[in-house]
Design an enzyme around this catalytic site. Structure first.
Site, short mmCIF file in Angstrom:
data_model
loop_
_atom_site.label_atom_id
_atom_site.label_comp_id
_atom_site.label_asym_id
_atom_site.label_seq_id
_atom_site.Cartn_x
_atom_site.Cartn_y
_atom_site.Cartn_z
N GLY A 237 -95.28 -40.49 -7.99
CA GLY A 237 -94.37 -41.14 -7.02
C GLY A 237 -93.87 -42.39 -7.44
CB VAL B 59 -95.94 -46.51 -5.15
CG1 VAL B 59 -97.19 -47.71 -5.08
CG2 VAL B 59 -95.16 -47.21 -4.05
CG ASP C 44 -99.63 -34.03 -10.09
OD1 ASP C 44 -100.42 -33.10 -10.34
OD2 ASP C 44 -98.57 -34.19 -11.06
CG ASP D 117 -101.79 -29.58 -2.45
OD1 ASP D 117 -101.10 -30.40 -1.75
OD2 ASP D 117 -101.64 -28.34 -2.59
CE1 TYR E 165 -92.88 -41.10 5.38
CE2 TYR E 165 -91.57 -42.96 6.42
CZ TYR E 165 -92.47 -42.39 5.57
OH TYR E 165 -92.94 -43.43 4.35
P1 NDP Z 1 -92.59 -40.95 -3.46
O1 NDP Z 1 -91.65 -39.92 -2.51
O2 NDP Z 1 -91.68 -41.53 -4.66
O3 NDP Z 1 -93.91 -40.35 -3.90
C1 NDP Z 1 -94.57 -39.59 -3.03
C2 NDP Z 1 -95.61 -38.86 -4.18
O4 NDP Z 1 -96.28 -37.91 -3.08
C3 NDP Z 1 -94.64 -37.85 -4.71
O5 NDP Z 1 -95.38 -37.94 -6.10
C4 NDP Z 1 -95.30 -36.46 -4.49
O6 NDP Z 1 -95.46 -35.37 -5.24
C5 NDP Z 1 -96.46 -36.78 -3.55
N1 NDP Z 1 -97.02 -35.66 -2.75
C6 NDP Z 1 -96.16 -35.08 -1.62
N2 NDP Z 1 -96.68 -34.04 -1.08
C7 NDP Z 1 -98.06 -33.95 -1.90
C8 NDP Z 1 -99.08 -33.14 -1.61
N3 NDP Z 1 -99.16 -32.05 -0.80
N4 NDP Z 1 -100.17 -33.22 -2.55
C9 NDP Z 1 -100.09 -34.16 -3.27
N5 NDP Z 1 -99.15 -35.05 -3.65
C10 NDP Z 1 -98.14 -34.88 -2.78
O7 NDP Z 1 -93.05 -41.98 -2.55
P2 NDP Z 1 -93.25 -43.60 -2.60
O8 NDP Z 1 -93.86 -43.76 -3.81
O9 NDP Z 1 -91.92 -44.11 -2.36
O10 NDP Z 1 -94.22 -44.07 -1.38
C11 NDP Z 1 -95.60 -44.47 -1.64
C12 NDP Z 1 -96.06 -45.00 -0.38
O11 NDP Z 1 -95.05 -45.79 0.31
C13 NDP Z 1 -96.00 -43.75 0.61
O12 NDP Z 1 -97.22 -43.69 1.51
C14 NDP Z 1 -94.99 -43.76 1.60
O13 NDP Z 1 -94.98 -43.31 2.86
C15 NDP Z 1 -94.83 -45.47 1.69
N6 NDP Z 1 -93.39 -46.00 1.77
C16 NDP Z 1 -92.35 -45.58 1.04
C17 NDP Z 1 -91.11 -46.28 1.36
C18 NDP Z 1 -90.20 -45.88 0.59
O14 NDP Z 1 -88.87 -46.49 0.92
N7 NDP Z 1 -90.16 -44.70 -0.21
C19 NDP Z 1 -90.90 -47.01 2.62
C20 NDP Z 1 -92.30 -47.29 3.16
C21 NDP Z 1 -93.27 -46.76 2.87
P3 NDP Z 1 -94.15 -34.26 -5.84
O15 NDP Z 1 -93.23 -35.15 -6.18
O16 NDP Z 1 -94.90 -33.78 -6.78
O17 NDP Z 1 -94.45 -33.64 -4.33
#
Ligand code: NDP
Length: 297
Positions: free
Chosen positions: A10, A12, A30, A39, A128
């Site tokens: 992701g 972060v 991941d 997962d 969410y």
């Molecule tokens: P991203 O959407 O970039 O990344 C989220 C990651 O979670 C992806 O790599 C995704 O993998 C993974 N993921 C989703 N479902 C699963 C699963 N079932 N098992 C394992 N991995 C999973 O998010 P950010 O990096 O932007 O967010 C990081 C944190 O910050 C999160 O907690 C988010 O709630 C929080 N946050 C984010 C904001 C934003 O603007 N983005 C704002 C405020 C808070 P895949 O792509 O393979 O599904």
């Protein structure tokens, strides 16, 4: 020291792979990892991963972040954002590990114009936000050594982001319309990852820093002002078609999930506790744009 990172790809998570590496042996997972279950839809698999690795530190950067989709897919969001972080916290407590988790400004109802403090009442406007708030509660109930960082408007150089979309549209269209009644601070994944590594180093020495923190770049803006900042910054590098960026209200872009108007975060507690000064949001965005154009040229 052993660390496990969930959600390594992701925004972060990717930056954390870099920032956490100097702290020790880092196992980054991941949802498709095969050596260990990564997962979050499989809470018992995640528990087994943690219990078999016995890490000193667990960092959870994985989340269900599709805010609009969550409205019609609440069960999946609930497992990923609430149930499994709770299981991670149980496993962390069993191993004596620190757990780092990220949450969001979307736990707040978004009224007024005062930056939210950690002690303010949460009341999410969408699924969410509800699932993220429940995740916080589940963690705080079962483990002591946790750091929860609530952040806002996250972007990263890698992949798509708001700034890149504005540049693309700015090349195609003469008139853009961008929301100007939501306030927050664009926060880079890089800043979050660096602050996480630094906070963890301090937490290892001072366990009483455990708790929930607001962590975002300094200053505030609207999506409209942010778009203008991006377009003004890049016009010397690239030819833009855009002549006007109109300011519109949130109601101009109806979405399944309601979003807060006030996403301002008061980060005083984080800065005081960890003795850090969070940079103004333009620092990170400017740097990302410089990087983007030095790679493109
Ligand atoms: P991203 O959407 O970039 O990344 C989220 C990651 O979670 C992806 O790599 C995704 O993998 C993974 N993921 C989703 N479902 C699963 C699963 N079932 N098992 C394992 N991995 C999973 O998010 P950010 O990096 O932007 O967010 C990081 C944190 O910050 C999160 O907690 C988010 O709630 C929080 N946050 C984010 C904001 C934003 O603007 N983005 C704002 C405020 C808070 P895949 O792509 O393979 O599904």
């Amino acid at each position: 020291m052993k660390l496990v990172l969930f959600g390594k790809n992701g925004q972060v998570g990717w930056e954390l792979q870099r920032a956490l590496a100097p702290l020790g042996e880092l196992i980054a997972l991941d949802s498709r990892s095969t050596d260990y279950c990564g997962d979050l839809l499989n809470p018992e698999g995640i528990r087994q991963t943690i219990l078999s690795i016995k890490p000193d530190i667990i960092v959870n950067a994985a989340a269900y972040t599709a805010v609009d989709k969550a409205e019609s897919d609440a069960e999946t969001a609930h497992i990923v954002n609430s149930v499994t972080p709770g299981v991670m916290a149980e496993a962390a407590a069993a191993c004596g590990a620190w757990l780092v988790h990220y949450s969001t400004d979307y736990v707040f109802p978004g009224g007024g114009n005062t930056p939210w403090q950690e002690t303010d009442n949460a009341a999410p406007l969408n699924v969410y936000g509800q699932t993220k708030l429940e995740g916080e509660h589940r963690i705080a109930r079962v483990c002591n050594k946790y750091l929860i960082f609530r952040t806002s408007w996250v972007y990263a150089s890698r992949g798509n982001n708001f700034a890149k979309t504005m540049i693309r549209l700015g090349k195609q269209k003469e008139i853009l319309a961008v929301i100007n009644d939501q306030y927050g601070a664009p926060t880079s994944a890089e800043l979050l990852a660096d602050c996480t590594a630094y906070a963890l180093m301090q937490a290892r020495q001072k366990p009483d820093v455990a708790g929930i923190y607001h962590l975002a770049a300094a200053g505030e803006t609207t999506w409209h002002e942010y778009a203008q900042y991006v377009l003004n910054s890049v016009e010397k590098h690239t030819e833009l078609a855009v002549r006007t960026v109109n300011a519109v209200q949130t109601t101009a872009y109806p979405t399944p999930a309601r979003r807060p108007n006030n996403s301002r975060m008061n980060c005083d507690k984080f800065q005081r506790t960890f003795e850090l000064t969070l940079p103004h949001w333009t620092r990170g965005v400017g740097r990302m744009l410089d990087e983007l154009f030095s790679i493109t040229l």
